[in-house]
Design an enzyme around this catalytic site. Sequence first.
Site, PDB file in Angstrom:
ATOM      1  N   SER A  16      -4.553  33.507 -24.153  1.00 63.97           N
ATOM      2  CA  SER A  16      -3.866  33.338 -22.955  1.00 63.97           C
ATOM      3  C   SER A  16      -2.425  33.729 -22.898  1.00 63.97           C
ATOM      4  O   SER A  16      -1.941  34.098 -24.142  1.00 63.97           O
ATOM      5  CB  SER A  16      -4.018  31.640 -22.562  1.00 63.97           C
ATOM      6  OG  SER A  16      -3.345  31.695 -21.148  1.00 63.97           O
ATOM      7  N   CYS A  17      -2.134  34.028 -21.855  1.00 61.22           N
ATOM      8  CA  CYS A  17      -0.456  34.566 -21.686  1.00 61.22           C
ATOM      9  C   CYS A  17      -0.039  34.498 -20.492  1.00 61.22           C
ATOM     10  O   CYS A  17      -0.485  33.234 -19.801  1.00 61.22           O
ATOM     11  CB  CYS A  17      -0.497  35.893 -22.185  1.00 61.22           C
ATOM     12  SG  CYS A  17      -1.458  37.090 -21.062  1.00 61.22           S
ATOM     13  N   GLY A  18       0.614  35.029 -19.993  1.00 63.12           N
ATOM     14  CA  GLY A  18       1.133  34.883 -18.638  1.00 63.12           C
ATOM     15  C   GLY A  18       0.170  35.394 -17.645  1.00 63.12           C
ATOM     16  O   GLY A  18      -0.126  34.575 -16.603  1.00 63.12           O
ATOM     17  N   GLY A  45      -2.593  37.605 -18.796  1.00 62.92           N
ATOM     18  CA  GLY A  45      -3.874  38.377 -19.241  1.00 62.92           C
ATOM     19  C   GLY A  45      -3.564  39.535 -19.902  1.00 62.92           C
ATOM     20  O   GLY A  45      -4.609  40.143 -20.366  1.00 62.92           O
ATOM     21  N   TRP A  71      -1.624  31.701 -17.625  1.00 62.61           N
ATOM     22  CA  TRP A  71      -0.951  30.962 -16.983  1.00 62.61           C
ATOM     23  C   TRP A  71      -0.592  31.053 -15.444  1.00 62.61           C
ATOM     24  O   TRP A  71      -0.217  30.217 -14.794  1.00 62.61           O
ATOM     25  CB  TRP A  71       0.373  30.868 -17.668  1.00 62.61           C
ATOM     26  CG  TRP A  71       0.877  29.408 -17.590  1.00 62.61           C
ATOM     27  CD1 TRP A  71       2.191  29.203 -16.845  1.00 62.61           C
ATOM     28  CD2 TRP A  71       0.821  28.238 -17.905  1.00 62.61           C
ATOM     29  NE1 TRP A  71       2.412  27.927 -16.608  1.00 62.61           N
ATOM     30  CE2 TRP A  71       1.641  27.358 -17.592  1.00 62.61           C
ATOM     31  CE3 TRP A  71      -0.362  27.706 -18.899  1.00 62.61           C
ATOM     32  CZ2 TRP A  71       1.610  25.843 -17.870  1.00 62.61           C
ATOM     33  CZ3 TRP A  71      -0.551  26.245 -19.159  1.00 62.61           C
ATOM     34  CH2 TRP A  71       0.359  25.343 -18.647  1.00 62.61           C
TER      35      TRP A  71
END
Length: 285
Positions: free
Chosen positions: A233-235, A237, A270
């Site tokens: 996951s990240c901010g 994708g 996120w």
Amino acid sequence: MPGPLVGVDWLAGRLGAAGLVVFDASVGAHRATDRRIPGARPFDLDGVLSDHDAPAPHAMPGAAEFAEAMRGLGLDDTDTVVVYDGAGVYSSARAWWMLRAMGFDRVAVLDGGLPAWLAAGREAEAHGPAYGGPRGSFTARPRSGLLVDSAAVVAALADPAAAVLDARTRERFAGTAPEPRPGLRGGHMPGAVNLPFGELQRDGGLMRPPAELRAAFEPLVGGVGERDRLLFSCGSGVTACVLALGATLAGYGHGPGPGHAHLAVYDGSWSEWGMPSDLPVATGS
């Protein structure tokens, strides 16, 4: 193709060859550069290659929409693709993962991207008009499980055989730095572990060698073969796919069977999880 990552010399020796397609997947401010690798075609993650009806940015478009975009860029099923971006290895990994999720495996990321190409003294050209060549024959063959939703993340967080890795900065993971997108809660998914994507790279935006990548992953998820699933996951994708690339280079997730974890990217990341909702959020490291 030697693997999911190729160097400047590898590409330079084949540039212009029949059946080789180069995509520029730069996003945001990195789209503003006035130079590109000769003949590169725009893989527009800020435009047609994201689903703008989705609540989170950079969401994967549907198979039909993706196939139409690829055909419009002249991609054939038999082509080989190298994708790069203007930051180094950033959004190019997202394009690599999307193509794989649509069943296209002859794709690699250019190590170091456009900065490495220019630093090596390779030829660049001014950005020209959008691609206007013949349409391609690309066929989307979606693979389930490479891009997942929040329900899959919830299940992974409760599964000791799985791990969820967050590519955001340590400050955003801890909730001590504000999110760049308004309206999102700060913090992380309870049970997730933090591996900022930049820690997988060395000077010049180049990916670290496999042994160093394994050393980054092992304290968080164990050695190769110790987990069944790794979710990233990240901010929004995008940089989660840098973790997916790093895990692949490190030897995780080369395929089904003993010793190989299934790798997946949380598409909403996120930008979805951090919205006000019942999805749980933790703060601190």
